[in-house]
Scaffold this motif. Structure first.
Motif, PDB file in Angstrom:
ATOM      1  N   TRP A  30      44.205  43.189  44.611  1.00 22.89           N
ATOM      2  CA  TRP A  30      42.944  42.463  44.776  1.00 22.89           C
ATOM      3  C   TRP A  30      43.087  41.117  44.073  1.00 22.89           C
ATOM      4  O   TRP A  30      42.592  40.930  42.968  1.00 22.89           O
ATOM      5  CB  TRP A  30      41.774  43.288  44.215  1.00 22.89           C
ATOM      6  N   HIS A  33      39.993  39.334  42.402  1.00 23.49           N
ATOM      7  CA  HIS A  33      39.158  40.092  41.475  1.00 23.49           C
ATOM      8  C   HIS A  33      39.770  40.061  40.081  1.00 23.49           C
ATOM      9  O   HIS A  33      40.972  39.842  39.928  1.00 23.49           O
ATOM     10  CB  HIS A  33      39.017  41.545  41.945  1.00 23.49           C
ATOM     11  N   ASP A  85      30.225  44.046  46.557  1.00 32.00           N
ATOM     12  CA  ASP A  85      31.631  43.790  46.247  1.00 32.00           C
ATOM     13  C   ASP A  85      32.404  44.429  47.397  1.00 32.00           C
ATOM     14  O   ASP A  85      32.621  45.626  47.414  1.00 32.00           O
ATOM     15  CB  ASP A  85      31.998  44.416  44.907  1.00 32.00           C
ATOM     16  N   ARG A  87      35.733  44.850  49.796  1.00 30.99           N
ATOM     17  CA  ARG A  87      37.185  44.713  49.691  1.00 30.99           C
ATOM     18  C   ARG A  87      37.853  45.274  50.938  1.00 30.99           C
ATOM     19  O   ARG A  87      37.584  46.405  51.319  1.00 30.99           O
ATOM     20  CB  ARG A  87      37.712  45.463  48.473  1.00 30.99           C
ATOM     21  N   THR A 123      32.300  35.027  45.670  1.00 27.20           N
ATOM     22  CA  THR A 123      33.739  35.017  45.852  1.00 27.20           C
ATOM     23  C   THR A 123      34.298  33.755  45.234  1.00 27.20           C
ATOM     24  O   THR A 123      33.598  32.755  45.101  1.00 27.20           O
ATOM     25  CB  THR A 123      34.137  35.127  47.344  1.00 27.20           C
TER      26      THR A 123
END
Length: 181
Positions: A30, A33, A85, A87, A123
């Motif tokens: 990720w 993140h 959130d 992903r 983001t």
């Protein structure tokens, strides 16, 4: 490369669907993140701390063509504003699935929680794919947080805030934020 989109977003029961949740969460990196690689131990700790627990938080699975391709953690479901959130697993990124998933996630949240009047997400400015997904899904760029993020290399970067409000979702219109400056 756009695949044939057969995207489904649904609430997950991670107590009974732990394996696909863990496979997506721990099976990808990720890069945008704070925790770039999520370990099994970290995921267990977050679960025990009730980060994914109802009634205020929930996890949604994102499927495309029957495969688990992503997850979304939704926080604030007992408030008037939910925060997401989302992903996408690494091998499904940059295929256009994210914007479709974001539209379906927005539908899922507003349809299941009448008290929610807005859904928001952030983001990093260098996450071009997520910024495109927000825009394609009809979300509005509402905020720009200067030097609020950090890259893998430790370099400060900006963070962008996006949201969709219930009245826009219901009307199908996009109300652009007026900064009034």
């Amino acid at each position: 490369v756009r695949k044939n989109m057969n995207c489904v977003v649904r609430w997950a029961d991670i107590k009974h669907e732990w394996e696909p949740f863990e496979n997506v969460f721990c099976g990808s990196d990720w890069p945008f993140h704070l925790e770039h690689n999520v370990s099994h131990e970290s995921l267990i700790r977050r679960f025990e701390e009730q980060e994914f627990s109802e009634p205020n938080n929930r996890v949604a699975f994102i499927h495309n063509d029957g495969e688990h391709v992503g997850i979304a953690i939704v926080h604030g479901l007992q408030d008037s504003t939910a925060e997401i959130d989302m992903r996408m697993a690494a091998k499904y990124r940059n295929q256009g699935i994210g914007s479709i998933a974001l539209i379906k996630l927005t539908d899922l949240i507003f349809e299941s929680k009448s008290s929610i009047i807005r859904v928001e997400g952030n983001t990093r400015s260098d996450n071009i794919a997520m910024r495109r997904a927000f825009n394609s899904a009809g979300w509005v760029h509402e905020a720009h947080y200067r030097e609020a993020g950090v890259t893998v290399q430790g370099i400060r970067c900006d963070v962008m805030g996006y949201a969709v409000i219930r009245s826009d979702w219901e009307s199908g219109e996009r109300t652009i934020a007026s900064l009034g400056e």
